[in-house]
Scaffold this active site. Structure first.
Site, PDB file in Angstrom:
ATOM      1  N   ASP A 126       0.811  -1.221   0.000  1.00  0.00           N
ATOM      2  CA  ASP A 126       0.000   0.000   0.000  1.00  0.00           C
ATOM      3  C   ASP A 126       0.844   1.270   0.000  1.00  0.00           C
ATOM      4  O   ASP A 126       0.325   2.360  -0.205  1.00  0.00           O
ATOM      5  CB  ASP A 126      -0.871   0.024   1.264  1.00  0.00           C
TER       6      ASP A 126
HETATM    7  C1  GLC Z   1      -1.355  -3.667   5.483  1.00  0.00           C
HETATM    8  C2  GLC Z   1      -2.596  -3.763   4.656  1.00  0.00           C
HETATM    9  C3  GLC Z   1      -2.426  -4.684   3.490  1.00  0.00           C
HETATM   10  C4  GLC Z   1      -1.187  -4.347   2.732  1.00  0.00           C
HETATM   11  C5  GLC Z   1       0.020  -4.300   3.646  1.00  0.00           C
HETATM   12  C6  GLC Z   1       1.268  -3.820   2.935  1.00  0.00           C
HETATM   13  O1  GLC Z   1      -1.158  -4.863   6.169  1.00  0.00           O
HETATM   14  O2  GLC Z   1      -3.691  -4.195   5.422  1.00  0.00           O
HETATM   15  O3  GLC Z   1      -3.529  -4.611   2.632  1.00  0.00           O
HETATM   16  O4  GLC Z   1      -1.017  -5.297   1.731  1.00  0.00           O
HETATM   17  O5  GLC Z   1      -0.233  -3.413   4.706  1.00  0.00           O
HETATM   18  O6  GLC Z   1       1.246  -2.470   2.640  1.00  0.00           O
HETATM   19  C1  GLC Z   2      -0.456   2.585   5.720  1.00  0.00           C
HETATM   20  C2  GLC Z   2       0.336   1.416   6.270  1.00  0.00           C
HETATM   21  C3  GLC Z   2       0.080   0.154   5.505  1.00  0.00           C
HETATM   22  C4  GLC Z   2      -1.395  -0.068   5.369  1.00  0.00           C
HETATM   23  C5  GLC Z   2      -2.116   1.166   4.833  1.00  0.00           C
HETATM   24  C6  GLC Z   2      -3.593   0.937   4.842  1.00  0.00           C
HETATM   25  O1  GLC Z   2      -0.049   2.874   4.449  1.00  0.00           O
HETATM   26  O2  GLC Z   2       1.722   1.670   6.255  1.00  0.00           O
HETATM   27  O3  GLC Z   2       0.703  -0.921   6.143  1.00  0.00           O
HETATM   28  O4  GLC Z   2      -1.617  -1.122   4.497  1.00  0.00           O
HETATM   29  O5  GLC Z   2      -1.824   2.281   5.632  1.00  0.00           O
HETATM   30  O6  GLC Z   2      -4.297   2.012   4.346  1.00  0.00           O
END
Ligand code: GLC
Ligand code: GLC
Length: 814
Positions: free
Chosen positions: A487
């Site tokens: 993300d």
């Molecule tokens: C968080 C989110 C997941 C994403 C991950 C890596 O765990 O819930 O959807 O893939 O971060 O950014």
């Molecule tokens: C932030 C976090 C990530 C998560 C995301 C969800 O980017 O670092 O882990 O998946 O929020 O919106």
């Protein structure tokens, strides 16, 4: 250093010191009514949706941060001394403190000034209430005069509004008190048909429902004025902060035990029967009274607790293993399976790291979570799949999140996370392999919940696949959109303004930046889809899917390979991300693990090289870090990933979710020692002896462990609600232990350490129990099976004849 121990026989973790490095929590409830409970009885409860139906209040960013909860106070009425048997909030020096977090219940015990107290907290199956059962024993040589006070602070339902909208909320709180039961009914008169209640099994001496009357001005929960005085004032809340508090008096002779039950519940009345009498504004309590009466009865409470135990025994019995490693056994047999159920129930909504007012259910997350729980609750997995698919958009794309209460896509976050649609294929494939229930593919499912748009689920999967084909970039790789699995790799965001969302701010048209990760996911999902198509007799579609998969594999080999490892992406300038050419972020874990687990590079040496590069550049003693070198400054063209300080979260943290991808990849290249070694590094039970460093609970996975660039290397954060739960469970059970549901049947193909002499397992699969015994005869991974004593050619065990409930499988590893 440890703060407790595992009691494997009782399936409990026993905390023996209340001041754990962080609140160590457990979940109550597994259907509709849920609660979070910390080892000091902190936490809150809600009905279905942690934001919209919050039953009890939680004050964010509190110090300590689990302050506020299900607090019971004991008072010695002879001396006037009072204390909390759960340590918080009074924090007296307790003797024999223990917190037993078990499966769906928590028991906090302690002794103070000769009085033993045990509080058992749990939610009965099928009910929307929680029981606090207090057991008191007098270990003094003299009789004791005790007062017991309960306390709960109500939330005015919408937890976000509750925490912010004081100009209204200070005026709307309403309660009723009848027969010692406290009813919290804020907003009941107008648009709600639900209320909360707080009841007690004993005659009460008094109650309070206005917080300030109970705690007193300028006091907090640690020293409530009413408890200090030994008298509640029968306050009735009009506005301000409604609470529930009861006062019970007890005389306890030496060695005598007495019990008190407190019930906190949620109840809905039919819209036309809200009031009693109908013309009044008084809550109709006729429907709730039988429920209250039942659970204030000790025999019914005993029975409900026993039923809860049986429920969990049943779920866990689906897969039990006996390996040479206690940590593997403990996680697979108890805690990892349990955590998978927590991610099923909560997704990423409510923990002490997820506020319950932010995210709904993630499309990507929930589909991956299926890998960890489908074997335990197949019927509910089916329902989840159909709910998720109904939020898919006609384009094949998907809302990134949906709200559990409304089951509608969340417009604030929207769509265009270009990996999302493929996870639906992965989830459905896992469901089909586990259950063999092909009928799900014919279920009519709408797009974007629009009535009239229904098509068979199978068609949704086709659109998921097509979504990527419609969005290929300059190198023939999938366009990344807002982000892929990571993300924080925001290649179209270019955010330079404080407060903007990295995920939803889009300054670029998105026609250039590409993701090698999505390419790998496309290959994996495409293969599954082709298999599904074949079994539905759609040979032409299967062929087309496989041709697209082959083309994508070629593209990855040509455009996605950096010489010693797989590239991560191309940015908006068409420049490589995750390449030796980059100054920072030269190598990323995601594409190494996922390309190999999708089968890319297994026959041309790339897989092997990628695994060696992971070992060389990314593996640390605390797990495998996300990328190296860490980004030391903010890169506008990369986004949030470079916003985190080096070593944390997606910027070179050990993001545990993707470690199992590498474990699976290692099993694919036949390296059981390394797969297991990586597993052991992040296994929370194996990390228990370093709890002072790890800091999170030793019984569940955390999302992240600080990487080697961080000053706190080895420190975990964001425990419980993480894709790590499902992926580790899947990696260890299906790939290392190799007990793997397939479309054909149960495959058994372990890739375990050379030093293991063997292991045993029982696996309930499609109604049949497979008793599996593995014996190692050589050092390799070659598998020979005997099924019910007869040699069997393949590694897939066939379904037994009708009526046969057990199958014995002997496995020899050479
Ligand atoms: C968080 C989110 C997941 C994403 C991950 C890596 O765990 O819930 O959807 O893939 O971060 O950014
Ligand atoms: C932030 C976090 C990530 C998560 C995301 C969800 O980017 O670092 O882990 O998946 O929020 O919106």
């Amino acid at each position: 250093m440890k703060f407790g121990y595992f009691d494997d026989a009782n399936r409990e973790y026993v905390i023996t010191q209340p001041d754990t490095p962080l609140p160590w929590i457990n979940y109550l409830g597994c259907q509709a009514y849920f609660g979070i409970i910390s080892n000091t009885a902190g936490g809150y409860s809600f009905y279905r949706d942690a934001r919209l139906r919050r039953v009890s209040r939680y004050r964010y960013n509190n110090v300590p941060y689990d302050l506020g909860g299900r607090y019971i106070y004991l008072r010695d009425d002879d001396s006037g001394e009072f204390w909390s048997p759960s340590w918080q909030p009074t924090r007296n020096d307790l003797e024999d403190y223990t917190c037993r977090h078990g499966l769906g219940y928590t028991i906090i015990g302690s002794r103070y000034s000769g009085i033993e107290a045990h509080s058992t907290y749990f939610v009965p199956l099928g009910e929307d209430l929680e029981i606090w059962r207090l057991t008191l024993t007098n270990r003094r040589s003299k009789p004791a005069s005790l007062s017991v006070y309960s306390s709960i602070e109500f939330c005015l339902w919408d937890a976000n509004d509750d925490a912010t909208n004081f100009q209204r909320n200070f005026s709307i709180g309403e309660v009723e008190i009848e027969d010692g039961v406290i009813y919290h009914k804020t907003e009941y008169r107008e648009r709600r048909n639900h209320f909360a209640y707080f009841a007690c099994s004993r005659k009460t001496e008094g109650f309070d429902t206005q917080r300030e009357a109970f705690v007193g001005p300028y006091r907090g929960w640690e020293k409530p004025l009413a408890v200090e005085r030994g008298k509640l004032s029968n306050s009735v809340a009009h506005g301000w902060a409604p609470i529930g508090a009861h006062h019970v008096e007890l005389q306890l002779g030496p060695d005598e035990t007495q019990e008190v039950i407190f019930l906190l519940g949620y109840h809905e009345n039919p819209q036309e029967q809200k009031f009693d009498p109908p013309a009044s504004q008084t809550v109709n309590k006729k429907t709730v009274k039988p429920v209250i009466a039942k659970y204030l009865n000790f025999a019914d409470v005993d029975a409900a607790f026993e039923k809860l135990r049986q429920y969990w025994d049943g779920l866990l019995a689906v897969c039990q293993v006996e390996t040479p490693d206690v940590h593997t056994n403990r996680m697979v047999n108890i805690w990892n399976a349990y955590q998978c159920m927590a991610t099923f129930n909560m997704s990423r909504s409510a923990s002490f790291y997820e506020s319950g007012i932010g995210r709904g259910l993630g499309f990507r997350d929930s589909n991956q979570d299926l890998l960890g729980f489908v074997q335990m609750v197949p019927a509910r997995a089916r329902e989840r799949i159909l709910d998720l698919a109904a939020t898919q958009l006609p384009s094949g794309g998907a809302y990134h999140q949906y709200q559990p209460l409304t089951k509608r896509g969340n417009n604030d976050v929207g769509s265009n996370f270009n990996d999302d649609p493929h996870w639906l294929i992965v989830g459905v494939a896992a469901y089909l392999k586990e259950t063999g229930d092909w009928s799900i593919l014919d279920e009519p499912v709408p797009y974007d919940n629009a009535p009239g748009s229904e098509q068979p689920l199978y068609e949704h999967l086709q659109r998921s696949f097509q979504y990527t084909l419609d969005r290929l970039g300059p190198h023939g790789l999938p366009l990344i959109g807002r982000a892929d699995w990571n993300d924080c790799l925001n290649l179209n965001c270019f955010s330079d303004t404080p407060g903007q969302s990295f995920q939803t701010t889009t300054n670029k048209d998105g026609k250039v930046a590409e993701s090698v990760f999505i390419a790998a996911l496309f290959v994996l999902a495409g293969r599954e889809l082709a298999e599904i198509a074949l079994r539905r007799g759609r040979t032409d579609e299967a062929q087309r899917d496989l041709a697209e998969v082959a083309r994508m594999e070629d593209t990855v080999r040509e455009q996605g390979w950096d010489g010693e490892w797989f590239l991560r992406a191309y940015d908006d300038f068409g420049r490589k991300v995750g390449s030796k050419e980059c100054a920072e972020g030269k190598i990323f874990i995601e594409t190494q693990g996922f390309c190999v687990l999708a089968g890319i590079g297994l026959d041309d040496g790339r897989a092997h090289a990628a695994m060696e590069s992971v070992a060389k550049h990314l593996a640390t003693e605390h797990g495998i870090i996300l990328q190296q070198p860490a980004y030391s400054r903010y890169y506008l063209e990369l986004g949030e990933i470079s916003s985190y300080p080096p070593g944390y979260k997606e910027n070179a943290g050990i993001f545990c979710h993707n470690n199992p991808w590498v474990m699976i990849a290692e099993t694919q290249v036949g390296n059981g020692d390394r797969a297991y070694d990586y597993y052991a590094r992040i296994n929370p039970s194996a990390r228990e002896p370093i709890s002072e460093l790890h800091r999170c609970e030793p019984y569940v996975y955390a999302q992240m462990i600080a990487g080697r660039d961080a000053p706190t290397h080895g420190e975990a954060k964001n425990s419980w609600l993480t894709g790590t739960a499902a992926w580790n469970y899947y990696a260890v059970t299906q790939w290392i232990l190799g007990i793997r549901p397939t479309f054909e049947g149960l495959e058994i193909r372990p890739v375990v350490p050379k030093g293991w002499r063997g292991f045993k397992a029982t696996r309930l699969f499609r109604g049949v129990t497979y008793n599996i015994a593995v014996t190692r005869e050589g050092e390799g991974n070659q598998v020979a099976l005997k099924v019910d004593g007869e040699p069997w050619e393949s590694t897939v065990v066939p379904a037994p004849v009708e009526g046969q409930r057990e199958v014995a499988v002997e496995v020899t590893l050479k």
